[in-house]
Design an enzyme around this catalytic site. Sequence first.
Site, PDB file in Angstrom:
ATOM      1  CB  THR A  16       0.737  -3.524  -3.313  1.00 27.41           C
ATOM      2  OG1 THR A  16       1.877  -4.052  -2.524  1.00 27.41           O
ATOM      3  CG2 THR A  16       1.228  -2.485  -4.434  1.00 27.41           C
ATOM      4  CE  LYS A  37       6.769  -3.105   0.641  1.00 29.67           C
ATOM      5  NZ  LYS A  37       5.581  -3.724   0.686  1.00 29.67           N
TER       6      LYS A  37
END
Length: 238
Positions: A16, A37
């Site tokens: 991330t 995502k």
Amino acid sequence: MPVLVITGTGTEVGKTVVTAAVAAAAVTTGRSVAVLKAAQTGVRPDEPGDAQEVARLAGEVTTAEVARFPEPLAPWTAARRAGRAPVRPAEVAEAADKLATEHDLVLVEGAGGLLVRFDAAGGTLADVAALLGAPVLLVASAGLGTLNTTELTARELRTRGLELPGVVIGSWPGAPDLASRCNLADLPDVAGAPLLGAVPAGAASLPPGEFRSSAPRWLAPRLQGTWDADAFRARQAP
């Protein structure tokens, strides 16, 4: 590349924060960026997920999720336990394609590693990349054990005919040990692809403004940065 898929050699390797750094570097060049995502797990509906963390660090980016499940498990397991429909690779690819019509760059972040299952049919992030015809950036850890997982992932990408533009170290320690320093030379060798950056450990705790201004220094020119792998290796030589 209008779409870049980002995977890791496993969980907790810095996927991330690397996604945020790539997004921040692209934004500094004036590009419009979306972060998708594929499957967010382990987060309640009212909590920010990984895409929102990328936006917090990177700034003006569009965020989207295909699905969200409450338990911190592999997407297929989390969907099954929640009694909900699983994520399908075609859904993720369709969402990414739509975002690509409206943005210069779409970053598709996976969950865990490349072959973590999305559904009962065994669909994975690799299938998403194949449907999109997109390159897959690999995020790896710095220290002992990373060579095996990096090579296994790189081999799988090659077997599937997927492009691996390079490897980014997701958390480079402030005081690297011998294995980490040696891995700077060994990672590109086992991956068959260049090192494209090293994000310092703790980068996510920086103030967002500092993160955004620093991100290009952590990434190679192919990722809109100024990081030089040879110079970095020379400074860290064992």
